[in-house]
Motif scaffolding. Structure first.
Motif, short mmCIF file in Angstrom:
data_model
loop_
_atom_site.label_atom_id
_atom_site.label_comp_id
_atom_site.label_asym_id
_atom_site.label_seq_id
_atom_site.Cartn_x
_atom_site.Cartn_y
_atom_site.Cartn_z
N TYR A 89 37.74 44.04 -25.12
CA TYR A 89 38.53 42.94 -25.36
C TYR A 89 39.03 42.97 -26.80
O TYR A 89 38.14 43.16 -27.65
N ASN A 90 40.24 42.42 -27.06
CA ASN A 90 40.88 42.42 -28.50
C ASN A 90 41.36 41.06 -28.65
O ASN A 90 41.84 40.80 -29.87
N SER A 91 41.02 39.96 -27.85
CA SER A 91 41.47 38.46 -28.12
C SER A 91 40.55 37.56 -27.54
O SER A 91 40.19 37.99 -26.38
N PRO A 92 40.44 36.57 -28.15
CA PRO A 92 39.42 35.41 -27.43
C PRO A 92 39.96 35.01 -26.02
O PRO A 92 39.47 34.67 -25.13
N LEU A 93 41.36 34.81 -26.14
CA LEU A 93 41.95 34.25 -24.87
C LEU A 93 42.02 35.31 -23.66
O LEU A 93 41.53 35.23 -22.47
N GLY A 94 42.04 36.63 -24.05
CA GLY A 94 41.83 37.63 -23.16
C GLY A 94 40.48 37.58 -22.75
O GLY A 94 40.27 37.96 -21.42
N LEU A 95 39.50 37.46 -23.72
CA LEU A 95 38.23 37.61 -23.02
C LEU A 95 37.74 36.35 -22.11
O LEU A 95 37.27 36.45 -21.08
N LEU A 96 38.06 35.11 -22.42
CA LEU A 96 38.11 34.01 -21.73
C LEU A 96 38.61 34.10 -20.20
O LEU A 96 38.20 33.69 -19.28
N TYR A 97 39.90 34.89 -20.27
CA TYR A 97 40.55 34.90 -18.99
C TYR A 97 39.68 35.72 -18.11
O TYR A 97 40.00 35.65 -16.92
N LYS A 124 47.51 29.45 -18.09
CA LYS A 124 47.38 30.48 -19.58
C LYS A 124 48.53 30.78 -20.10
O LYS A 124 49.60 31.00 -19.27
N THR A 125 48.82 30.73 -21.39
CA THR A 125 49.89 31.19 -22.00
C THR A 125 49.32 31.93 -23.14
O THR A 125 48.11 32.36 -23.20
N ASP A 126 50.22 32.38 -24.03
CA ASP A 126 49.88 33.40 -25.37
C ASP A 126 49.06 32.42 -26.09
O ASP A 126 48.19 33.28 -26.94
N THR A 127 49.10 31.30 -26.01
CA THR A 127 48.32 30.51 -27.14
C THR A 127 47.28 29.56 -26.39
O THR A 127 46.58 28.69 -27.39
N LYS A 128 47.15 29.21 -25.05
CA LYS A 128 46.36 28.55 -24.47
C LYS A 128 45.69 28.91 -23.32
O LYS A 128 46.53 29.73 -22.69
N ILE A 129 44.76 28.19 -22.82
CA ILE A 129 43.95 28.68 -21.73
C ILE A 129 43.38 27.28 -20.95
O ILE A 129 42.79 26.37 -21.91
N VAL A 130 43.54 26.75 -19.83
CA VAL A 130 43.07 25.57 -19.20
C VAL A 130 42.29 26.13 -18.08
O VAL A 130 42.43 26.98 -17.24
N VAL A 172 33.60 20.63 -15.25
CA VAL A 172 34.63 20.34 -16.29
C VAL A 172 35.67 21.03 -16.57
O VAL A 172 35.82 22.19 -16.71
N LYS A 173 36.83 20.16 -17.01
CA LYS A 173 37.90 21.00 -17.25
C LYS A 173 37.92 21.32 -18.95
O LYS A 173 37.89 20.16 -19.69
N PHE A 174 38.44 22.42 -19.17
CA PHE A 174 38.50 22.84 -20.68
C PHE A 174 39.90 22.99 -20.97
O PHE A 174 40.55 23.95 -20.26
N ASP A 175 40.51 22.56 -22.16
CA ASP A 175 41.91 22.81 -22.65
C ASP A 175 41.45 23.45 -23.74
O ASP A 175 41.10 22.88 -25.05
N ILE A 176 41.91 24.77 -23.90
CA ILE A 176 41.56 25.43 -25.23
C ILE A 176 42.94 26.12 -25.80
O ILE A 176 43.59 26.60 -25.00
N VAL A 177 43.00 25.45 -27.00
CA VAL A 177 44.52 25.90 -27.73
C VAL A 177 44.25 26.57 -28.96
O VAL A 177 43.45 26.09 -29.85
N GLN A 178 44.76 27.77 -29.05
CA GLN A 178 44.47 28.69 -30.10
C GLN A 178 44.92 27.91 -31.38
O GLN A 178 46.27 27.60 -31.32
N ASN A 179 44.38 28.15 -32.54
CA ASN A 179 44.99 27.39 -33.93
C ASN A 179 45.65 28.63 -34.53
O ASN A 179 45.35 29.68 -34.27
N GLY A 180 46.55 28.28 -35.29
CA GLY A 180 47.39 29.06 -36.19
C GLY A 180 48.49 29.85 -35.59
O GLY A 180 48.64 29.76 -34.59
#
Ligand code: MNH
Length: 180
Positions: A89-97, A124-130, A172-180
């Protein structure tokens, strides 16, 4: 519950609170394994509940806060013990996905008796995952800590919020938005 979770937990307790606290939470509980764990063994989930309850009484820190702190601590322990599981994996959102369909599938091959949560991706988008965490163990605050550290692992951070879909924390529903 797998032994690696117990060995990492007691390691965290020793580092954050000292060896005396480790002794106290092992001795004052009615622990079937008497506080002796190997990383490849498997132990009752209830035994972890007892350790956390004892630590909470000993430190006066709410159990949920301790579980979250343990999630923060555990990510590196899992990543270092099983680098091959996350190396692709090369990104946290990719890993979570990929937790559900790849990471935990891989974990199940390493430890056939592992009791893992499920994660359902709602968006899931480029900057967030639910995603929705489900587990009879209700360790959503552990998940929160692990998710936060997944971002740090890649040098980033995220704003993580969650909603309990079931009062007992088993969904539990998680809303995760990448910062920056
Ligand atoms: Mn994973 C258990 C979430 C990444 C290996 N994992 C758990 C639990 C949660 C969890 C929550 C606790 C059990 C439950 O709630 O029912 N895990 C995550 C999250 C990420 C994650 C949110 C990423 C972020 N997990 C990983 C990685 C590995 C891994 C990476 C391995 C390299 N997880 C495990 C193992 C267990 C576990 C091993 C323990 C299973 C058991 O005790 O039976």
């Amino acid at each position: 519950m797998k032994g690696i979770v117990f060995t990492e937990f007691l390691e965290m307790v020793e580092i954050k609170f000292g060896l005396e606290t480790v002794d106290n939470i092992i001795e004052n509980g009615h622990l079937p394994s008497e506080g002796i764990y190997t990383s490849v063994g498997t132990y009752e989930f209830n035994e972890m509940v007892t350790l956390i309850t004892n630590l909470s009484e000993e430190t006066k820190i709410p159990a949920g806060d301790l579980i979250y702190a343990f999630g923060l601590y555990l990510f590196a322990g899992l990543a270092n013990s099983h680098p091959e599981v996350i190396k692709n994996y090369n990104s946290p959102l990719g890993l979570l996905y990929c937790i559900e369909d790849h990471i935990h599938v891989h974990v199940k091959k390493l430890y056939p008796d592992a009791e893992l949560p499920t994660f359902k991706i709602l968006d899931k988008t480029d900057t967030k995952i639910v995603m929705v965490y489900s587990s009879s163990r209700g360790l959503y605050r552990l998940a929160h800590g692990l998710i936060e550290k997944a971002f740090e692992h890649f040098g980033g951070s995220a704003t993580i919020t969650y909603d309990l879909l079931k009062e007992d924390g088993t969904e539990v529903k998680f809303d995760i938005v990448q910062n920056g």
